[in-house]
Design a protein around this motif. Structure first.
Motif, PDB file in Angstrom:
ATOM      1  N   ARG A 176       0.852  -1.300  -0.043  1.00 15.69           N
ATOM      2  CA  ARG A 176      -0.064   0.002  -0.039  1.00 15.69           C
ATOM      3  C   ARG A 176       1.026   1.133  -0.111  1.00 15.69           C
ATOM      4  O   ARG A 176       1.728   1.387   0.660  1.00 15.69           O
ATOM      5  N   GLU A 177       0.432   2.114  -1.031  1.00 12.79           N
ATOM      6  CA  GLU A 177       1.445   3.173  -1.028  1.00 12.79           C
ATOM      7  C   GLU A 177       1.564   4.244   0.117  1.00 12.79           C
ATOM      8  O   GLU A 177       2.897   4.662   0.510  1.00 12.79           O
ATOM      9  N   ASP A 178       0.637   4.431   0.860  1.00 12.46           N
ATOM     10  CA  ASP A 178       0.623   5.059   2.205  1.00 12.46           C
ATOM     11  C   ASP A 178       0.996   4.527   3.403  1.00 12.46           C
ATOM     12  O   ASP A 178       0.748   4.873   4.588  1.00 12.46           O
ATOM     13  N   ARG A 265      13.711  -4.966 -14.729  1.00  8.30           N
ATOM     14  CA  ARG A 265      13.927  -4.479 -16.013  1.00  8.30           C
ATOM     15  C   ARG A 265      12.897  -3.122 -16.083  1.00  8.30           C
ATOM     16  O   ARG A 265      13.599  -2.199 -16.875  1.00  8.30           O
ATOM     17  N   VAL A 266      11.935  -3.410 -15.475  1.00  7.92           N
ATOM     18  CA  VAL A 266      11.108  -1.927 -15.576  1.00  7.92           C
ATOM     19  C   VAL A 266      11.912  -0.716 -14.888  1.00  7.92           C
ATOM     20  O   VAL A 266      11.691   0.245 -15.060  1.00  7.92           O
ATOM     21  N   LEU A 267      12.435  -1.209 -13.801  1.00 10.40           N
ATOM     22  CA  LEU A 267      13.021  -0.156 -12.819  1.00 10.40           C
ATOM     23  C   LEU A 267      14.219   0.525 -13.767  1.00 10.40           C
ATOM     24  O   LEU A 267      14.322   1.851 -13.594  1.00 10.40           O
ATOM     25  N   ILE A 268      15.181  -0.160 -14.406  1.00 13.55           N
ATOM     26  CA  ILE A 268      16.114   0.461 -15.171  1.00 13.55           C
ATOM     27  C   ILE A 268      15.636   0.793 -16.592  1.00 13.55           C
ATOM     28  O   ILE A 268      16.556   1.666 -17.227  1.00 13.55           O
ATOM     29  N   SER A 269      14.573   0.573 -17.061  1.00 13.04           N
ATOM     30  CA  SER A 269      14.316   0.909 -18.447  1.00 13.04           C
ATOM     31  C   SER A 269      14.295   2.643 -18.589  1.00 13.04           C
ATOM     32  O   SER A 269      13.790   3.469 -17.792  1.00 13.04           O
ATOM     33  N   GLY A 270      14.939   3.073 -19.615  1.00  9.73           N
ATOM     34  CA  GLY A 270      14.975   4.566 -19.682  1.00  9.73           C
ATOM     35  C   GLY A 270      16.067   5.151 -18.932  1.00  9.73           C
ATOM     36  O   GLY A 270      15.708   6.477 -18.992  1.00  9.73           O
ATOM     37  N   PRO A 281      10.767   7.660  -4.105  1.00 11.67           N
ATOM     38  CA  PRO A 281      10.639   6.830  -2.984  1.00 11.67           C
ATOM     39  C   PRO A 281      10.253   5.388  -3.440  1.00 11.67           C
ATOM     40  O   PRO A 281      10.652   4.552  -3.086  1.00 11.67           O
ATOM     41  N   GLU A 282       9.263   5.272  -4.504  1.00 11.71           N
ATOM     42  CA  GLU A 282       9.106   3.994  -5.242  1.00 11.71           C
ATOM     43  C   GLU A 282      10.331   3.199  -5.786  1.00 11.71           C
ATOM     44  O   GLU A 282      10.525   1.979  -5.634  1.00 11.71           O
ATOM     45  N   ASN A 283      11.121   4.016  -6.444  1.00 14.05           N
ATOM     46  CA  ASN A 283      12.193   3.135  -6.990  1.00 14.05           C
ATOM     47  C   ASN A 283      13.151   2.891  -5.945  1.00 14.05           C
ATOM     48  O   ASN A 283      13.886   1.680  -6.036  1.00 14.05           O
ATOM     49  N   SER A 284      13.106   3.914  -4.904  1.00 15.96           N
ATOM     50  CA  SER A 284      14.217   3.634  -3.680  1.00 15.96           C
ATOM     51  C   SER A 284      13.712   2.166  -3.270  1.00 15.96           C
ATOM     52  O   SER A 284      14.567   1.332  -2.688  1.00 15.96           O
ATOM     53  N   LEU A 285      12.379   2.166  -2.836  1.00 17.92           N
ATOM     54  CA  LEU A 285      11.895   0.777  -2.288  1.00 17.92           C
ATOM     55  C   LEU A 285      12.133  -0.248  -2.966  1.00 17.92           C
ATOM     56  O   LEU A 285      12.733  -1.390  -2.643  1.00 17.92           O
ATOM     57  N   LEU A 286      11.975  -0.393  -4.343  1.00 21.27           N
ATOM     58  CA  LEU A 286      12.337  -1.490  -5.369  1.00 21.27           C
ATOM     59  C   LEU A 286      13.575  -1.790  -5.158  1.00 21.27           C
ATOM     60  O   LEU A 286      14.238  -3.014  -5.367  1.00 21.27           O
TER      61      LEU A 286
END
Length: 777
Positions: A176-178, A265-270, A281-286
């Motif tokens: 959950r996001e929050d 792969r989704v995380l590093i794309s682009g 924050p989302e990338n950080s948690l991933l």
């Protein structure tokens, strides 16, 4: 006697493996028996009247006050489950963790809990996971669900699909996001819970059923939750499958690795092969999830996205120095409040930071199996990180030292661990890339980059590491074989201007900058001073003159003795180099440098210049410069003059002082001993000048001082086996002894003795004619 088996409760095992500080089962006081009976009666009344009042919440708390001694039987468990499953009763959100705690006491302490009730409890968990996602107590509620889910599944007979549904609900609350999505400890609890469940399932079921079950666990769950929780779930499956070598579990491993790779792969794309998660924050948690998952699950097949994500996690999440430096320097006027007083300490004590070693190990294993393009990407990331760390820490250290020493110390603890990561990675690179199958150009490039990176991180080296030494040896051997590589390494040094000017913007220059107090910079230069001598033979004289000599002479005046000695050692290495070459430019440069070297050394003696360093430099130049070199005559004259000045400054007739040449006379005695040693080192063309100036110097000493020097000379000449110069030295020593005794008996002045010595030397045609001088010089 059979060995007693130790029992571990699931909540303790999960907590220890996740690094969580959550106290799932807290210690409590006891409530009176009457209060406990009344509490159960109140709860039965709640079910009977289909309502939940504030005093019912107090009844739950009363029961939990005695949880250490409380026993929950099947009838009481049925009562709790009935209240939770009733559509007409709406307990407040804060009551759900209390219900779950009582159910946990039931399944933990009951020897044979009812399977029907277990299935009912597991079903209600699924509903509660969805309904309580938005509760303020969801973080604590999450921990209770994790424990009950693990134990409940072990006792449940509801089947695979039901467990998948429960896991999916659990992932929802964690993702959950929050909510608690930022709590990495919760993710680790999922990882180890799934490992525990699957391990038990694997050991108790046929491999065919295991295959079906793991397919459902990994593929049936809600795709929206895969980005976070399924990374940890897949890692848990990997850990469970690693306990079996059966081919039937290969599908499990492949499927789990593919799930983690898909997220990576989704995380590093682009992002051109690198993700900077500092503002996301989302990338950080991933990144945290992926790195912790891979660090905990052991061997993983190489997949390029995983390698890149591991590098990103190490550089931005585990060792986030660049973002910390930026934030510190943004508040250079003393306001560090926005950084958070305990933020760095919390990072140092976090699970993520403590797992840095394991994650680095997985990273290096992935690198060893990677394709060349992927290897090149992460290599450049690490090398750039080292240079950025040097530049950032140099500014931060100058700004914080003396103001925020504790904060600086915490930053350096992170950097010290980052240094260890760099060393381990560099060793892996050398083992792979310094192989003859690679081109010479590639090997030279890698070697230089490793040396430059090590120089940038040298300040953080606090111990003697075998991996560090092995890497240094490997790359130095490669560099010293190639002139271009030597030049590239020397050119990587900061310029003289950079060394003597404060780094960073003018707004940070609040105090006067002193280059010798810049510890980060000094460590980097010290690394270069120690490495350059190993490749000095390949370094062109022009490069040494333009790039190395100015820095070498600057750091000869450094107050740290080891730094100054390293500068003298570098001078010795250069003067001693090129023995077998006819490089006229190098010979001329040696001659030119000697004049400034002696001047620079004697200016700082005895306060700064280490005598051992200067003595080694003098010995090297008299050995390796051409015979009769003017610079050697200059060296001897300068040493005699310095000794004369030092002795005149403390000239005294105190017999005790001159007998042992201690205290104020010790610096003078050291240079005098060096001059005496030169009698056996200088070439035959320089020897007459040395003998003449020594005689003039010794003649000015008081009688006790003369006696001590003469005794030293007698011992040195007696031990000499140089048949060419020994007769000359014997004759000279006899004449010097006679003159000193005559001066003492007749109270002759030192000036008079000096004139006699000058006259005697003026009459000598060459060094070998000195043995004809009998009574006078």
């Amino acid at each position: 006697m059979a060995k007693q088996v130790q029992t571990f409760f699931l909540e303790e095992w999960l907590r220890s493996n996740s690094g969580s500080s959550i106290n799932i089962i807290s210690r409590s006081s006891s409530s009176p028996a009457r209060a406990i009976i009344q509490a159960w009666a109140d709860l039965r009344d709640s079910l009977q009247h289909q309502s939940f009042r504030p005093h019912h919440l107090q009844s739950l708390k009363t029961l939990l006050n005695s949880q250490a001694s409380l026993y929950v039987a099947d009838p009481q468990a049925k009562l709790l489950i009935s209240i939770l499953s009733s559509t007409n009763i709406s307990p407040p959100p804060e009551s759900y963790p209390l219900f779950l705690r009582l159910l946990y006491i039931w399944v933990r302490k009951s020897s044979r809990p009812s399977p029907v009730l277990i299935d009912s409890a597991v079903k209600i968990l699924s509903h509660l996971c969805s309904s309580q996602c938005n509760s303020d107590e969801s973080s604590f509620f999450f921990s209770e669900v994790v424990v009950l889910l693990g134990i409940g599944y072990a006792l449940s007979s509801s089947g695979n699909v039901f467990v998948v549904r429960i896991l999916d609900s659990l992932f929802g609350i964690w993702n959950r996001e929050d909510g608690p999505s930022g709590n990495v400890s919760h993710g680790l609890m999922i990882l180890h819970l799934i490992e525990w469940v699957l391990s038990n399932f694997i050991s108790s079921q046929s491999l065919e059923r295991v295959d079906v079950f793991t397919k459902e666990v990994l593929e049936t769950s809600n795709p929206n939750h895969a980005s976070f929780a399924m990374v940890m779930g897949a890692a848990g499956a990997l850990r469970a499958s690693s306990r079996s070598v059966s081919n039937a579990l290969k599908r499990l491993r492949i499927s789990a690795e593919e799930r983690i790779e898909a997220v990576a792969r989704v995380l590093i794309s682009g992002t051109r092969g690198f993700t900077n998660s500092s503002n996301n924050p989302e990338n950080s948690l991933l990144l945290k999830c992926i790195s912790l998952a891979l660090g905990r699950c052991g061997s993983v097949s190489f997949r390029a996205p995983l390698l890149i994500c591991l590098a990103s996690a190490l550089l931005t999440e585990i060792f986030p120095l660049q973002s910390l430096y930026t934030r510190v320097l943004q508040y250079q006027h003393g306001n560090l409040a926005q950084l958070g007083p305990n933020e760095i300490k919390e990072h140092l004590s976090s699970v993520l930071f403590k797992e840095a070693g394991a994650i680095t190990g997985v990273f290096c294993n992935q690198y060893a199996s990677a394709d060349e393009d992927s290897q090149s990407i992460v290599e450049n990331l690490i090398w750039d990180y080292c240079q950025d760390t040097y530049l950032g820490h140099r500014q931060v250290a100058l700004f914080l030292r003396g103001r925020e020493d504790e904060l600086l110390g915490d930053l350096e603890k992170i950097a010290e661990s980052a240094f260890l990561m760099v060393v381990v990675f560099a060793l892996a690179v050398t083992k792979h890339k310094l192989d003859s199958k690679f081109t010479l150009e590639l090997r030279m490039d890698i070697s230089v980059k490793i040396l430059v990176s090590f120089s940038c991180m040298e300040y953080f080296r606090r111990m003697r590491l075998p991996e560090y030494l092995d890497t240094i040896r490997a790359v130095v051997v490669a560099v010293q074989e190639n002139e271009s590589a030597c030049v590239l390494f020397v050119e990587s040094m900061p310029s003289y201007s950079d060394l003597t000017n404060q780094p960073g913007p003018s707004s940070l220059q609040t105090t006067e900058y002193t280059w010798s107090k810049d510890q980060v910079q000094t460590s980097r230069i010290l690394f270069h001073l120690r490495v350059i001598p190993t490749c000095i033979e390949r370094l062109p004289a022009s490069k040494f003159r333009n790039l190395v000599a100015p820095i070498m002479f600057l750091y000869m005046g450094h107050p740290d003795g080891k730094v100054a000695r390293a500068s003298h050692s570098l001078f010795v290495a250069f003067v001693s180099s090129g023995k077998d070459s006819n490089d006229d430019e190098r010979v001329l440069l040696k001659e030119q440098l000697v004049f400034y070297y002696i001047q620079r050394s004697l200016e700082g003696y005895p306060g700064i210049t280490p005598f051992e360093g200067m003595a080694s430099g003098v010995a090297a130049l008299v050995r390796h410069l051409p015979a009769g070199s003017p610079s050697i005559f200059y060296t001897i004259h300068s040493l005699v003059e310095k000794t004369h000045n030092l002795c005149c400054e403390v000239m005294t007739e105190e017999a005790d002082l001159w007998k042992d040449w201690q205290e104020e006379l010790e610096p003078c005695k050291k240079i005098l001993d060096l001059l005496l040693r030169l009698l056996s080192l200088v070439d035959i063309q320089v020897l007459p000048s040395l003998m003449k100036q020594l005689a003039q110097l010794i003649a000015i000493f008081p009688r006790d001082g003369q006696n001590m020097v003469l005794n030293d000379l007698y011992a040195q000449v007696a031990e000499s086996d140089d048949v060419t110069r020994k007769p000359t030295l014997v004759s000279w020593l006899q004449s010097l002894s006679y003159l000193c005794s005559q001066a003492s008996s007749s109270n002759a002045t030192s000036k008079g003795v000096g004139l006699e010595i000058n006259a005697a030397f003026a009459r000598s045609d060459d060094v070998l004619s000195l043995n004809r001088i009998n009574a006078r010089l």
